[in-house]
Design a protein around this motif. Structure first.
Motif, PDB file in Angstrom:
ATOM      1  N   CYS A 583       0.814  -1.219   0.000  1.00  0.00           N
ATOM      2  CA  CYS A 583       0.000   0.000   0.000  1.00  0.00           C
ATOM      3  C   CYS A 583       0.845   1.266   0.000  1.00  0.00           C
ATOM      4  CB  CYS A 583      -0.948   0.020   1.194  1.00  0.00           C
ATOM      5  SG  CYS A 583      -0.113   0.035   2.804  1.00  0.00           S
ATOM      6  N   GLY A 584       2.141   1.138   0.347  1.00  0.00           N
ATOM      7  CA  GLY A 584       3.024   2.294   0.338  1.00  0.00           C
ATOM      8  C   GLY A 584       2.919   3.205   1.537  1.00  0.00           C
ATOM      9  N   GLU A 585       2.100   2.830   2.548  1.00  0.00           N
ATOM     10  CA  GLU A 585       1.936   3.678   3.726  1.00  0.00           C
ATOM     11  C   GLU A 585       3.199   3.646   4.580  1.00  0.00           C
ATOM     12  OE1 GLU A 585      -0.541   5.645   4.723  1.00  0.00           O
ATOM     13  OE2 GLU A 585      -1.702   5.284   2.898  1.00  0.00           O
ATOM     14  N   PRO A 586       3.600   4.809   5.159  1.00  0.00           N
ATOM     15  CA  PRO A 586       4.798   4.833   6.021  1.00  0.00           C
ATOM     16  C   PRO A 586       4.473   4.372   7.441  1.00  0.00           C
ATOM     17  CG  PRO A 586       3.920   7.052   5.766  1.00  0.00           C
ATOM     18  CD  PRO A 586       3.055   6.163   4.924  1.00  0.00           C
ATOM     19  N   TYR A 587       5.434   3.710   8.090  1.00  0.00           N
ATOM     20  CA  TYR A 587       5.270   3.224   9.457  1.00  0.00           C
ATOM     21  C   TYR A 587       6.570   3.449  10.236  1.00  0.00           C
ATOM     22  CZ  TYR A 587       1.030   0.903   7.832  1.00  0.00           C
ATOM     23  OH  TYR A 587      -0.206   0.645   7.312  1.00  0.00           O
ATOM     24  N   THR A 588       6.457   3.346  11.565  1.00  0.00           N
ATOM     25  CA  THR A 588       7.616   3.524  12.435  1.00  0.00           C
ATOM     26  C   THR A 588       8.131   2.177  12.923  1.00  0.00           C
ATOM     27  OG1 THR A 588       6.241   3.734  14.420  1.00  0.00           O
ATOM     28  CG2 THR A 588       6.704   5.750  13.189  1.00  0.00           C
ATOM     29  N   GLN A 589       9.195   2.201  13.735  1.00  0.00           N
ATOM     30  CA  GLN A 589       9.814   0.979  14.210  1.00  0.00           C
ATOM     31  C   GLN A 589       8.937   0.231  15.200  1.00  0.00           C
ATOM     32  OE1 GLN A 589      13.665   1.581  15.944  1.00  0.00           O
ATOM     33  NE2 GLN A 589      14.343  -0.508  15.557  1.00  0.00           N
ATOM     34  N   ASN A 590       8.016   0.924  15.870  1.00  0.00           N
ATOM     35  CA  ASN A 590       7.161   0.299  16.877  1.00  0.00           C
ATOM     36  C   ASN A 590       5.965  -0.428  16.278  1.00  0.00           C
ATOM     37  OD1 ASN A 590       8.787   1.281  18.966  1.00  0.00           O
ATOM     38  ND2 ASN A 590       7.691   3.240  18.993  1.00  0.00           N
ATOM     39  N   ASP A 591       5.678  -0.208  14.997  1.00  0.00           N
ATOM     40  CA  ASP A 591       4.529  -0.849  14.359  1.00  0.00           C
ATOM     41  C   ASP A 591       4.869  -2.287  13.968  1.00  0.00           C
ATOM     42  OD1 ASP A 591       2.812   1.442  14.422  1.00  0.00           O
ATOM     43  OD2 ASP A 591       4.011   2.296  12.791  1.00  0.00           O
ATOM     44  N   SER A 592       3.866  -3.154  14.016  1.00  0.00           N
ATOM     45  CA  SER A 592       4.059  -4.557  13.650  1.00  0.00           C
ATOM     46  C   SER A 592       4.343  -4.674  12.161  1.00  0.00           C
ATOM     47  CB  SER A 592       2.813  -5.380  14.011  1.00  0.00           C
ATOM     48  OG  SER A 592       2.611  -5.371  15.396  1.00  0.00           O
ATOM     49  N   VAL A 593       5.274  -5.535  11.818  1.00  0.00           N
ATOM     50  CA  VAL A 593       5.684  -5.708  10.428  1.00  0.00           C
ATOM     51  C   VAL A 593       5.662  -7.193  10.096  1.00  0.00           C
ATOM     52  CG1 VAL A 593       8.125  -5.817  11.068  1.00  0.00           C
ATOM     53  CG2 VAL A 593       7.504  -5.190   8.735  1.00  0.00           C
ATOM     54  N   TYR A 594       5.314  -7.518   8.855  1.00  0.00           N
ATOM     55  CA  TYR A 594       5.318  -8.884   8.355  1.00  0.00           C
ATOM     56  C   TYR A 594       6.398  -9.004   7.287  1.00  0.00           C
ATOM     57  CZ  TYR A 594       0.872  -9.673  10.687  1.00  0.00           C
ATOM     58  OH  TYR A 594      -0.115  -9.812  11.630  1.00  0.00           O
ATOM     59  N   GLY A 595       7.311  -9.934   7.491  1.00  0.00           N
ATOM     60  CA  GLY A 595       8.388 -10.128   6.527  1.00  0.00           C
ATOM     61  C   GLY A 595       8.975 -11.521   6.654  1.00  0.00           C
ATOM     62  N   CYS A 596       9.956 -11.833   5.797  1.00  0.00           N
ATOM     63  CA  CYS A 596      10.609 -13.139   5.832  1.00  0.00           C
ATOM     64  C   CYS A 596      11.773 -13.103   6.820  1.00  0.00           C
ATOM     65  CB  CYS A 596      11.094 -13.515   4.442  1.00  0.00           C
ATOM     66  SG  CYS A 596      12.275 -12.339   3.761  1.00  0.00           S
ATOM     67  N   LYS A 597      12.491 -14.223   6.949  1.00  0.00           N
ATOM     68  CA  LYS A 597      13.605 -14.293   7.882  1.00  0.00           C
ATOM     69  C   LYS A 597      14.734 -13.360   7.475  1.00  0.00           C
ATOM     70  CE  LYS A 597      12.743 -19.060   9.333  1.00  0.00           C
ATOM     71  NZ  LYS A 597      13.295 -20.439   9.401  1.00  0.00           N
ATOM     72  N   THR A 598      14.913 -13.177   6.156  1.00  0.00           N
ATOM     73  CA  THR A 598      15.973 -12.301   5.652  1.00  0.00           C
ATOM     74  C   THR A 598      15.395 -10.957   5.224  1.00  0.00           C
ATOM     75  OG1 THR A 598      15.721 -13.288   3.455  1.00  0.00           O
ATOM     76  CG2 THR A 598      17.373 -14.257   4.922  1.00  0.00           C
ATOM     77  N   MET A 599      14.574 -10.386   6.106  1.00  0.00           N
ATOM     78  CA  MET A 599      13.883  -9.146   5.768  1.00  0.00           C
ATOM     79  C   MET A 599      14.869  -8.003   5.525  1.00  0.00           C
ATOM     80  SD  MET A 599      10.691  -7.397   7.787  1.00  0.00           S
ATOM     81  CE  MET A 599      11.558  -7.508   9.340  1.00  0.00           C
ATOM     82  N   GLU A 600      15.996  -7.998   6.250  1.00  0.00           N
ATOM     83  CA  GLU A 600      16.958  -6.918   6.093  1.00  0.00           C
ATOM     84  C   GLU A 600      17.606  -6.948   4.712  1.00  0.00           C
ATOM     85  OE1 GLU A 600      19.735  -6.389   9.268  1.00  0.00           O
ATOM     86  OE2 GLU A 600      18.358  -7.162  10.765  1.00  0.00           O
TER      87      GLU A 600
END
Length: 823
Positions: A583-600
């Motif tokens: 969706c392109g919406e911006p979020y901060t570090q405290n918000d829940s995120v969904y990603g894979c193990k190698t998200m970085e």
């Protein structure tokens, strides 16, 4: 988050081991325990037991056998812990073995709670062997485990040698009469047992007679719980007669058995000479009102005697009353609700009149020769039905049937999202009031003026208030229950459980948590609650409904669009600020995120809303692969447009439909004469999908999972797959739980074939080579390049507009492309 807190607690300097352990004990890590890795979890559990704490609270931590081995590795030498609670975990026989070995050398532990685990006969044998050696344990709780009547011999042998156990709880197990007989025989040698809990252990009259024989001579037992068993007058009369000679039993629980007037008469006679019994629970038995009155008068007369005074102080006989003794208003309200649930399957939608606010009702004939609908303004004749208030000639606001149905559907949708939480004492709506000191009834925390409570108007009298966090949590749970449409079934009659408009009992116990409630508290039960005698409190109803919803959910794997590995939820993100790639919406570090193990490395993540959308899309794609079979020929059904019939009826719900309505049927629908409406097809498709995704084979009639029936419930039956006739003796039949009603079954060979077909339905389709991983359309070279500079999603290299770019037609929106080499 939990691991960071654990690391901080373990590495903080300037604190003793006791202070670090107390910090861990007070840290609320239960909800975050799934984020602890195995090593950190073992360190955490070991710290809680090796510290200077007398009480070890390790319940609800998902502790298994491996963690038990780590916990009890050095526990035998522990001289501090006196109480250990390991209930509500996943401990099996191996874990119980680790505990038993430690108990053989430990000389401090006095109370051990292993209830609500998976301990079987082998695990109980290990524990029984340790009881022969241990001389300090006084309380052992083993309720809600998986051992059966074979375990009785192990416990009986241990009780003959052990002289320290005073409390033994083995309720909610399948031990039965044989095991109970062995245990009570051991009481002849054991004089230390003061409390026995045989709650819901399938004890019949045979077991009751064995207990009665033991009570006649026993001089140590003070508390005996025989609630929720199958004791009738045949076993109940010897049991209560033994009270005449027993001078030590103080509390007897006989709640929810099958005792009647004969047992009550024998009990009244026995109490004439009994002076020790102080508490007696007779609730949930079929005892008439006149018998209760005679019993109470006899007990009152015994108390007035000077020579032989009965010590009975508390007699609990609730739920034994006649239903006619309820007040008329409550009874009428309950009967109206009962009629609505039985006739219409739910409470009817009430639409008020715009003029007089009375509920609109259907009139078979209009009171006017000609009339116009107030919604669509179309004109109708007197013979056509209409909806109006009880005084239509005065208000003159009729509605035609289609407009009323549309309005009713809109009201139902609005009602599906509307949730009201009321005070159980005054039945008034809870709203947020002015800030004041209060204690939340759910989390039991005290709040000051900073947190305004959710309460009723009369909080000073009701003292019922919720903190904002608990209120929003309950509100969201109720909404989820409403959206799912699933009904928690009654454990006795399997009917759906709803909130009762008025409690049909004076006082009652919740059948899940066993807590005591009054008539003012909200009660949940089925339409036959008076016969079933099964009811739940609001907390247990919500928890049970949520568990039912979770059990029907299917685990959907959302892959990362770059590395194609499974995406999962992370409590914190490694980036200080990030944006959702959908969706392109911006979020901060405290918000829940969904990603894979190698998200970085992948730099690809979703927000919660977009992840839910991705799950729904994958689920819809998988459901489209699951065909609903025809109820007659078993072939896959599909949508027929147009419908081959002018008028037709759905074979599942029975509703009449026309040619314009959507119809689902098999290719030979004209011969089979079996069709479904869209709503029934979607419901059947959902049931089929859930059953197949959980590894079951669904029934072709009701779409519920098929189970093994051995022996077959019919004297003769025919397989619906190969059409072969079979005899019931020695053969296995596969069908749903309601096979007698569905009349659809498979032999073992046909069931295995159907199982293989079901397993192949949800196999993922092979991915299209060189397809966009976002919109799944084929990739092709894009001329001219829409970007001045771009990066390949395959190798990660950067390119300019002169290099060839391969992407889908909507590459500007999908932002997924390959270089020529990766393509």
């Amino acid at each position: 988050m939990a691991f960071q807190l654990l690391h901080w607690c373990l590495t903080r300097r300037g604190e003793t081991a006791k202070e670090r352990a107390e910090r861990l004990m007070n840290a609320e890590l239960e909800n975050d325990s799934e984020f602890l890795n195995e090593e950190a979890n073992q360190i955490f559990l070991r710290m809680k037991l090796q510290a200077d704490c007398k009480v070890g609270l390790l319940h609800h931590y998902k502790i298994g056998d491996e963690a038990m081995g780590d916990i009890f590795k050095h526990f035998g030498k522990n001289t501090i812990v006196v109480q250990l609670n390991l209930s509500h975990n996943i401990i099996s026989d191996d874990g119980a073995g680790h505990c038993a070995e430690a108990m053989k050398t430990n000389s401090t532990l006095q109370s051990l709670d292993l209830s609500y685990n998976n301990i079987g006969n082998l695990g109980l044998r290990h524990l029984s062997d340790s009881l022969k050696i241990n001389t300090t344990l006084t309380t052992l709780q083993l309720s809600k485990n998986d051992f059966d009547d074979e375990a009785g011999g192990y416990l009986a042998e241990a009780l003959m040698e052990n002289r320290s156990i005073s409390t033994l709880c083995i309720g909610d197990t399948g031990i039965g009469d044989v095991c109970v007989d062995k245990i009570v025989r051991a009481l002849e040698d054991n004089k230390s047992i003061t409390r026995l809990d045989f709650y819901n252990t399938k004890i019949s009259d045979t077991g009751a007679k064995c207990i009665a024989a033991a009570l006649s001579n026993n001089k140590s037992l003070e508390t005996l719980n025989l609630s929720k068993n199958h004791i009738t007058d045949e076993g109940g009369i010897p049991l209560v007669t033994a009270l005449a000679t027993n001078e030590h039993l103080k509390s007897l629980e006989l709640y929810n058995n099958r005792l009647s007037e004969k047992t009550m008469t024998a009990l009244a006679d026995a109490l004439a000479s009994n002076t020790s019994l102080t508490q007696l629970n007779l609730g949930g038995n079929t005892i008439p009102k006149h018998c209760l009155e005679a019993f109470n008068s006899k007990v009152a007369a015994y108390k007035k005697r000077e020579v032989c005074t009965s010590g009975l102080k508390y007699v609990n006989t609730y739920q034994c009353i006649d239903w006619g003794s309820l007040d008329k208003g409550a009874e009428e309200k309950f009967q109206r609700w009962l009629a609505a649930m039985k006739d219409k399957g739910g409470l009817p939608v009430e639409i008020p009149c715009k003029v007089c606010s009375k509920t609109l009702k259907k009139h078979k004939k209009s009171p006017w020769p000609a009339w116009n609908c107030q919604a669509c303004t179309e004109q109708f004749t007197q013979t056509e039905p209409c909806y109006g208030c009880p005084t239509p000639m005065e208000c003159k606001v009729p509605l035609c049937v289609p407009c009323y149905d549309k309005h009713a559907d809109a009201v139902k949708k609005e009602f599906a999202e509307h949730v009201e939480i009321t005070c159980p004492h005054c039945a008034k709506l809870l709203t947020q009031r002015e800030a004041q000191p209060y204690t939340c009834v759910l989390c039991a925390l005290e709040y000051s003026d900073s947190e305004p409570p959710y309460c009723c108007e009369t909080i000073a009298d009701c003292k019922y208030a919720m903190c904002p966090q608990c209120y929003k949590g309950r509100e969201e749970k109720l909404r989820e229950i409403k959206r799912s449409g699933s009904e928690l079934p009654c454990k006795k009659c399997k009917e759906g459980i709803h909130r009762l408009p008025t409690t049909p009992f004076g006082t009652w116990d919740c059948d899940a948590c066993n807590k005591h409630f009054t008539k003012a508290d909200p009660c949940f039960g089925c339409i036959s609650v008076r016969e079933c005698d099964y009811c739940l409190c609001d907390v247990c109803w919500i928890e049970g409904s949520i568990k039912l919803i979770e059990s029907k959910k299917v685990a959907i794997t959302v892959p990362c669009s770059k590395c194609n590995t499974k995406m999962a939820k992370y409590p914190t993100t490694p980036f200080p600020a990030w944006g959702c790639d959908m969706c392109g919406e911006p979020y901060t570090q405290n918000d829940s995120v969904y990603g894979c193990k190698t998200m970085e490395q992948c730099d690809y993540c979703f927000c919660a809303k977009c992840f839910a959308k991705a799950e729904d899309k994958i689920k819809d794609d998988l459901k489209a692969q699951v065909p609903v079979p025809c109820g007659k020929c078993g072939k896959a059904t599909s949508k027929h447009d147009p419908t081959p019939f002018e008028m037709w009826g759905c074979d599942r719900c029975g509703q009449e439909k026309g040619q314009k309505d959507v119809c689902y049927g098999c290719p030979t629908m004209a011969k089979c004469d079996y069709c479904m409406c869209e709503a029934c097809y979607q419901a059947a498709n959902e049931k089929m999908f859930v059953a197949i995704s959980k590894g079951s084979t669904p029934c072709y009639r009701c779409c519920m999972p098929m189970v093994k029936h051995s022996p077959a419930p019919f004297p003769q039956w025919g397989c619906d797959g190969c059409c072969t006739m079979y005899e019931a003796q020695g053969l296995t039949l596969y069908g749903c739980t309601t096979v007698a009603e569905c009349d659809f079954c498979f032999c073992e060979t046909c069931y295995e074939k159907a199982k293989k077909r079901s397993a192949q339905m949800l196999r993922p389709k092979p991915k299209m080579p060189n397809a966009c991983r976002k919109c799944a359309t084929p990739l092709a070279q894009i001329k001219p390049c829409p970007f001045p500079a771009w990066g390949c999603d395959g190798c990660g290299k950067n390119f300019n507009a002169e290099h060839a770019i391969f992407g889908c037609p909507t590459v500007a929106q999908c932002d997924f492309c390959f270089c020529e080499q990766c393509f």
